[in-house]
Design a protein around this motif. Sequence first.
Motif, mmCIF file in Angstrom:
data_model
loop_
_atom_site.group_PDB
_atom_site.id
_atom_site.type_symbol
_atom_site.label_atom_id
_atom_site.label_comp_id
_atom_site.label_asym_id
_atom_site.label_seq_id
_atom_site.Cartn_x
_atom_site.Cartn_y
_atom_site.Cartn_z
ATOM 1 N N ILE A 114 -4.729 -8.550 -6.895
ATOM 2 C CA ILE A 114 -3.747 -8.932 -5.891
ATOM 3 C C ILE A 114 -3.911 -8.019 -4.685
ATOM 4 C CG2 ILE A 114 -1.919 -7.481 -6.882
ATOM 5 C CD1 ILE A 114 0.033 -9.803 -6.035
ATOM 6 N N GLU A 115 -3.863 -8.605 -3.505
ATOM 7 C CA GLU A 115 -3.970 -7.867 -2.246
ATOM 8 C C GLU A 115 -2.734 -8.178 -1.416
ATOM 9 O OE1 GLU A 115 -6.537 -5.783 -1.538
ATOM 10 O OE2 GLU A 115 -7.389 -6.229 -3.509
ATOM 11 N N ALA A 116 -1.891 -7.167 -1.202
ATOM 12 C CA ALA A 116 -0.651 -7.358 -0.466
ATOM 13 C C ALA A 116 -0.732 -6.686 0.897
ATOM 14 C CB ALA A 116 0.527 -6.812 -1.251
ATOM 15 N N PHE A 117 -0.067 -7.284 1.878
ATOM 16 C CA PHE A 117 -0.049 -6.755 3.239
ATOM 17 C C PHE A 117 1.274 -6.088 3.577
ATOM 18 C CE2 PHE A 117 -2.737 -10.608 3.186
ATOM 19 C CZ PHE A 117 -3.960 -9.991 3.372
ATOM 20 N N ASP A 118 2.357 -6.559 2.956
ATOM 21 C CA ASP A 118 3.688 -6.020 3.193
ATOM 22 C C ASP A 118 4.590 -6.533 2.074
ATOM 23 O OD1 ASP A 118 4.319 -8.716 3.920
ATOM 24 O OD2 ASP A 118 3.752 -8.286 5.988
ATOM 25 N N ALA A 119 5.897 -6.484 2.277
ATOM 26 C CA ALA A 119 6.827 -6.908 1.232
ATOM 27 C C ALA A 119 6.872 -8.411 1.044
ATOM 28 C CB ALA A 119 8.227 -6.392 1.546
ATOM 29 N N THR A 120 6.341 -9.171 1.984
ATOM 30 C CA THR A 120 6.447 -10.632 1.899
ATOM 31 C C THR A 120 5.114 -11.342 1.757
ATOM 32 O OG1 THR A 120 6.482 -10.774 4.323
ATOM 33 C CG2 THR A 120 8.612 -10.693 3.194
ATOM 34 N N HIS A 121 4.014 -10.753 2.225
ATOM 35 C CA HIS A 121 2.721 -11.427 2.251
ATOM 36 C C HIS A 121 1.767 -10.823 1.218
ATOM 37 C CE1 HIS A 121 4.397 -12.326 6.224
ATOM 38 N NE2 HIS A 121 3.640 -13.414 6.212
ATOM 39 N N ALA A 122 1.170 -11.694 0.380
ATOM 40 C CA ALA A 122 0.209 -11.254 -0.622
ATOM 41 C C ALA A 122 -0.711 -12.408 -0.995
ATOM 42 C CB ALA A 122 0.913 -10.723 -1.864
ATOM 43 N N VAL A 123 -1.904 -12.066 -1.476
ATOM 44 C CA VAL A 123 -2.891 -13.023 -1.981
ATOM 45 C C VAL A 123 -3.294 -12.557 -3.375
ATOM 46 C CG1 VAL A 123 -5.206 -13.995 -1.678
ATOM 47 C CG2 VAL A 123 -3.733 -13.634 0.313
ATOM 48 N N SER A 142 -1.430 -3.454 -6.072
ATOM 49 C CA SER A 142 -1.539 -3.319 -4.620
ATOM 50 C C SER A 142 -0.321 -2.590 -4.067
ATOM 51 C CB SER A 142 -1.663 -4.702 -3.957
ATOM 52 O OG SER A 142 -1.890 -4.569 -2.562
ATOM 53 N N PRO A 143 -0.396 -1.249 -3.933
ATOM 54 C CA PRO A 143 0.680 -0.501 -3.296
ATOM 55 C C PRO A 143 0.607 -0.647 -1.780
ATOM 56 C CG PRO A 143 -1.068 0.987 -3.970
ATOM 57 C CD PRO A 143 -1.476 -0.378 -4.417
ATOM 58 N N VAL A 144 1.726 -0.964 -1.162
ATOM 59 C CA VAL A 144 1.767 -1.167 0.288
ATOM 60 C C VAL A 144 2.348 0.054 0.995
ATOM 61 C CG1 VAL A 144 2.749 -2.584 2.135
ATOM 62 C CG2 VAL A 144 1.953 -3.669 0.020
ATOM 63 N N SER A 145 3.366 0.639 0.392
ATOM 64 C CA SER A 145 4.037 1.800 0.983
ATOM 65 C C SER A 145 4.711 2.565 -0.146
ATOM 66 C CB SER A 145 5.086 1.343 2.007
ATOM 67 O OG SER A 145 6.156 0.665 1.352
ATOM 68 N N GLY A 146 5.477 3.582 0.208
ATOM 69 C CA GLY A 146 6.209 4.323 -0.802
ATOM 70 C C GLY A 146 7.288 3.508 -1.476
#
Length: 283
Positions: free
Chosen positions: A47-56, A5-9
């Motif tokens: 895995i599904e991540a929303f940002d650097a701190t939140h993931a499921v 799950s890539p969130v950003s660069g």
Amino acid sequence: FRGLSPVSGRVAWAAGSAGTILRTVDGGRGWASVGPAEAAGLQFRDIEAFDATHAVALTIGPGTDSRLYATSDGGRSWTETFRNEDPAAFYDCVTFLDRRHGLALSDPVDGKFRILATADGGRTWSVRPTTGMPAALAGEFAFAASGTCLVSAGGKAYFATGGGATARVFTSRDAGRTWSVTGTGVPSGPSAGIYSLAVRPSGQAIAVGGDYATPDAAPAGAAYLRGRTWTVARTVPGEYRSGSTWVGRLPVALAVGPTGSDLSVDAGRTWKRFDTGSFDAVL
């Protein structure tokens, strides 16, 4: 590692065997192991991540081996938010339509695929009624290969299957309450079918797969969506592929598998090998 799950660069999460979850916050230069200790014997496949701190994250397996975990502090702590108690269920993939609304997919129970849903970002989950789910074919199931057997885009959810007489794609336009299903020309069998979907918000979609038991040969193992019809690619990777993704806004897509990686520059109509390395997932 099969969950990605890539969130950003700079931020990305990966999940795999032996309860392992990794996170980078510096573009991949360094990775920290942040998986929950209590899941050390389980297999993370999505895995599904929303940002650097939140993931499921989802673990797979029969019965109680299928679980969902959530973190809100970058993996320093995890909460088990769902544990499957039905011995007939086996969860394969998880996706989020937005930060609050998510779905997880189980192989058929009592003749129908089962959908688990959350409306609070993965903190709580409930099993959806199957009244809006078409019947499964004999032997039909989904593949927990790369976290992309169930995906979402543009407010819609999609999942792909194999195992039965026909490899099919299911689509929901109402957050997983009701589903329609379409057959494809991708070959299906006990270990064959569609392993990965990649869908854009516009509805443009590709599907790749094959047979993991015979990874060196996958005739008709890729398809693309034209309108509402799945069409087998004119030139396919020719071997089993477990993951796929779109690249930016161009008609460019990637497919990966244990025997190599392929590129399409015409929205999945033709594919060309560009690498012989072994990869399970790409996003």
